[in-house]
Design a protein around this motif. Sequence first.
Motif, PDB file in Angstrom:
ATOM      1  N   GLN A   1      -1.057  48.969 109.686  1.00 21.08           N
ATOM      2  CA  GLN A   1      -0.936  49.938 110.767  1.00 21.08           C
ATOM      3  C   GLN A   1      -2.135  49.911 111.706  1.00 21.08           C
ATOM      4  OE1 GLN A   1      -0.436  53.579 108.667  1.00 21.08           O
ATOM      5  NE2 GLN A   1       1.748  53.267 108.326  1.00 21.08           N
ATOM      6  N   THR A   2      -3.331  49.584 111.219  1.00 18.77           N
ATOM      7  CA  THR A   2      -4.523  49.720 112.050  1.00 18.77           C
ATOM      8  C   THR A   2      -4.973  48.423 112.687  1.00 18.77           C
ATOM      9  OG1 THR A   2      -6.026  49.376 110.211  1.00 18.77           O
ATOM     10  CG2 THR A   2      -5.364  51.642 110.696  1.00 18.77           C
ATOM     11  N   GLY A   3      -4.838  47.306 112.015  1.00 17.14           N
ATOM     12  CA  GLY A   3      -5.309  46.055 112.589  1.00 17.14           C
ATOM     13  C   GLY A   3      -6.761  45.770 112.280  1.00 17.14           C
ATOM     14  N   PHE A   4      -7.448  46.638 111.570  1.00 22.11           N
ATOM     15  CA  PHE A   4      -8.816  46.369 111.157  1.00 22.11           C
ATOM     16  C   PHE A   4      -9.055  47.007 109.794  1.00 22.11           C
ATOM     17  CE2 PHE A   4     -10.295  50.645 111.953  1.00 22.11           C
ATOM     18  CZ  PHE A   4      -9.585  51.078 113.065  1.00 22.11           C
ATOM     19  N   THR A   5     -10.039  46.448 109.089  1.00 21.64           N
ATOM     20  CA  THR A   5     -10.378  46.972 107.773  1.00 21.64           C
ATOM     21  C   THR A   5     -11.588  47.896 107.889  1.00 21.64           C
ATOM     22  OG1 THR A   5     -11.919  45.191 107.256  1.00 21.64           O
ATOM     23  CG2 THR A   5      -9.594  44.836 106.668  1.00 21.64           C
ATOM     24  N   GLU A   6     -11.840  48.636 106.830  1.00 19.89           N
ATOM     25  CA  GLU A   6     -13.015  49.500 106.809  1.00 19.89           C
ATOM     26  C   GLU A   6     -14.288  48.663 106.878  1.00 19.89           C
ATOM     27  OE1 GLU A   6     -11.015  52.961 104.027  1.00 19.89           O
ATOM     28  OE2 GLU A   6     -12.835  51.988 103.363  1.00 19.89           O
ATOM     29  N   ILE A   7     -14.255  47.500 106.255  1.00 18.82           N
ATOM     30  CA  ILE A   7     -15.429  46.615 106.276  1.00 18.82           C
ATOM     31  C   ILE A   7     -15.695  46.141 107.692  1.00 18.82           C
ATOM     32  CG2 ILE A   7     -16.314  44.386 105.492  1.00 18.82           C
ATOM     33  CD1 ILE A   7     -14.905  44.948 102.816  1.00 18.82           C
ATOM     34  N   GLU A   8     -14.642  45.759 108.411  1.00 18.49           N
ATOM     35  CA  GLU A   8     -14.817  45.332 109.803  1.00 18.49           C
ATOM     36  C   GLU A   8     -15.369  46.473 110.650  1.00 18.49           C
ATOM     37  OE1 GLU A   8     -11.371  41.989 110.507  1.00 18.49           O
ATOM     38  OE2 GLU A   8     -10.778  44.092 110.474  1.00 18.49           O
ATOM     39  N   LEU A   9     -14.898  47.668 110.371  1.00 19.53           N
ATOM     40  CA  LEU A   9     -15.384  48.835 111.096  1.00 19.53           C
ATOM     41  C   LEU A   9     -16.868  49.055 110.840  1.00 19.53           C
ATOM     42  CD1 LEU A   9     -13.947  50.914 112.914  1.00 19.53           C
ATOM     43  CD2 LEU A   9     -13.713  52.369 110.919  1.00 19.53           C
ATOM     44  N   LEU A  10     -17.277  48.941 109.580  1.00 25.28           N
ATOM     45  CA  LEU A  10     -18.676  49.176 109.216  1.00 25.28           C
ATOM     46  C   LEU A  10     -19.608  48.056 109.674  1.00 25.28           C
ATOM     47  CD1 LEU A  10     -18.237  50.753 105.679  1.00 25.28           C
ATOM     48  CD2 LEU A  10     -18.841  51.895 107.813  1.00 25.28           C
ATOM     49  N   GLU A  11     -19.075  46.878 109.909  1.00 25.42           N
ATOM     50  CA  GLU A  11     -19.908  45.775 110.402  1.00 25.42           C
ATOM     51  C   GLU A  11     -20.509  46.098 111.772  1.00 25.42           C
ATOM     52  OE1 GLU A  11     -17.623  42.008 108.264  1.00 25.42           O
ATOM     53  OE2 GLU A  11     -17.319  42.398 110.385  1.00 25.42           O
ATOM     54  N   HIS A  12     -19.878  46.987 112.494  1.00 27.86           N
ATOM     55  CA  HIS A  12     -20.333  47.323 113.847  1.00 27.86           C
ATOM     56  C   HIS A  12     -21.278  48.520 113.872  1.00 27.86           C
ATOM     57  CE1 HIS A  12     -17.637  44.392 115.607  1.00 27.86           C
ATOM     58  NE2 HIS A  12     -16.677  44.860 114.816  1.00 27.86           N
ATOM     59  N   LEU A  13     -21.620  49.045 112.705  1.00 26.99           N
ATOM     60  CA  LEU A  13     -22.484  50.225 112.631  1.00 26.99           C
ATOM     61  C   LEU A  13     -23.839  50.021 113.318  1.00 26.99           C
ATOM     62  CD1 LEU A  13     -22.856  53.132 111.639  1.00 26.99           C
ATOM     63  CD2 LEU A  13     -23.645  52.203 109.467  1.00 26.99           C
ATOM     64  N   PRO A  14     -24.582  48.933 113.035  1.00 30.97           N
ATOM     65  CA  PRO A  14     -25.881  48.769 113.723  1.00 30.97           C
ATOM     66  C   PRO A  14     -25.740  48.685 115.243  1.00 30.97           C
ATOM     67  CG  PRO A  14     -25.708  47.267 111.855  1.00 30.97           C
ATOM     68  CD  PRO A  14     -24.358  47.882 112.033  1.00 30.97           C
TER      69      PRO A  14
ATOM     70  N   GLY B   1      -6.127  41.501 118.144  1.00 32.10           N
ATOM     71  CA  GLY B   1      -6.488  40.435 119.078  1.00 32.10           C
ATOM     72  C   GLY B   1      -7.502  40.882 120.121  1.00 32.10           C
ATOM     73  N   THR B   2      -7.766  42.179 120.205  1.00 36.26           N
ATOM     74  CA  THR B   2      -8.795  42.653 121.125  1.00 36.26           C
ATOM     75  C   THR B   2     -10.082  42.859 120.335  1.00 36.26           C
ATOM     76  OG1 THR B   2      -8.172  44.966 120.801  1.00 36.26           O
ATOM     77  CG2 THR B   2      -7.123  43.803 122.629  1.00 36.26           C
ATOM     78  N   ARG B   3     -11.178  43.052 121.040  1.00 34.83           N
ATOM     79  CA  ARG B   3     -12.472  43.176 120.375  1.00 34.83           C
ATOM     80  C   ARG B   3     -12.664  44.599 119.858  1.00 34.83           C
ATOM     81  NH1 ARG B   3     -17.318  40.199 123.130  1.00 34.83           N
ATOM     82  NH2 ARG B   3     -18.194  41.724 121.721  1.00 34.83           N
ATOM     83  N   LEU B   4     -12.862  44.700 118.563  1.00 36.72           N
ATOM     84  CA  LEU B   4     -13.055  45.995 117.918  1.00 36.72           C
ATOM     85  C   LEU B   4     -14.317  46.677 118.435  1.00 36.72           C
ATOM     86  CD1 LEU B   4     -12.208  48.106 115.835  1.00 36.72           C
ATOM     87  CD2 LEU B   4     -13.379  46.759 114.090  1.00 36.72           C
ATOM     88  N   ARG B   5     -15.395  45.914 118.604  1.00 38.08           N
ATOM     89  CA  ARG B   5     -16.658  46.501 119.066  1.00 38.08           C
ATOM     90  C   ARG B   5     -16.497  47.119 120.452  1.00 38.08           C
ATOM     91  NH1 ARG B   5     -22.245  43.323 118.604  1.00 38.08           N
ATOM     92  NH2 ARG B   5     -21.586  43.511 116.445  1.00 38.08           N
ATOM     93  N   SER B   6     -15.816  46.436 121.339  1.00 33.59           N
ATOM     94  CA  SER B   6     -15.597  46.976 122.688  1.00 33.59           C
ATOM     95  C   SER B   6     -14.779  48.256 122.634  1.00 33.59           C
ATOM     96  CB  SER B   6     -14.880  45.946 123.559  1.00 33.59           C
ATOM     97  OG  SER B   6     -15.671  44.795 123.707  1.00 33.59           O
ATOM     98  N   TRP B   7     -13.789  48.275 121.760  1.00 37.75           N
ATOM     99  CA  TRP B   7     -12.956  49.461 121.596  1.00 37.75           C
ATOM    100  C   TRP B   7     -13.797  50.631 121.090  1.00 37.75           C
ATOM    101  CZ3 TRP B   7     -10.487  51.820 117.083  1.00 37.75           C
ATOM    102  CH2 TRP B   7      -9.434  52.673 117.407  1.00 37.75           C
TER     103      TRP B   7
END
Length: 166
Positions: free
Chosen positions: A7-20, A57-63
Amino acid sequence: MQQRNNQTGFTEIELLEHLPALRNFARRFHASPTDVDDLVQETYLKAIANAGKFQRGTRLRSWLYTIMRNTFCTKFGLTKREDVGFADDTALQVSVPPPQEWNLRGHELERAIADLPEHHRTAIKMIFIDCMSYEDAAQKCGCAIGTMKSRVNRARLQLWTILDGG
């Protein structure tokens, strides 16, 4: 949870990679570390709540940056709004008590602090007068942070009882 959520297209790990990167970006909006943390946390909450809107397919960090920027702008706009009609209403202005009472209350407070046990008096002085953090005060006194917080709390209760006759 390493697999992608359908449903989301990203994992929690991918989300946390952008924390810094998000913390660095948040520092552009706030100087206070607490405000930075709050903005990052609110960004993550909104990202998780709106995860279904993220397009694969879009950039998670930009979002995430967009969510953060919009969150800040919304809050900034709310704080800049002014209350119409309240500034000139003299009925809403607080009266200023005579300075003699403040002087008297100040002397009462000094006497009440002097009557506290030494370790409570030291805790109050370090935290409220010297503006030390609980961590620094505890280290200087050679005790745990919880002990310092407990001493301050007990001292505040004693002062309240002495000053307000509670």
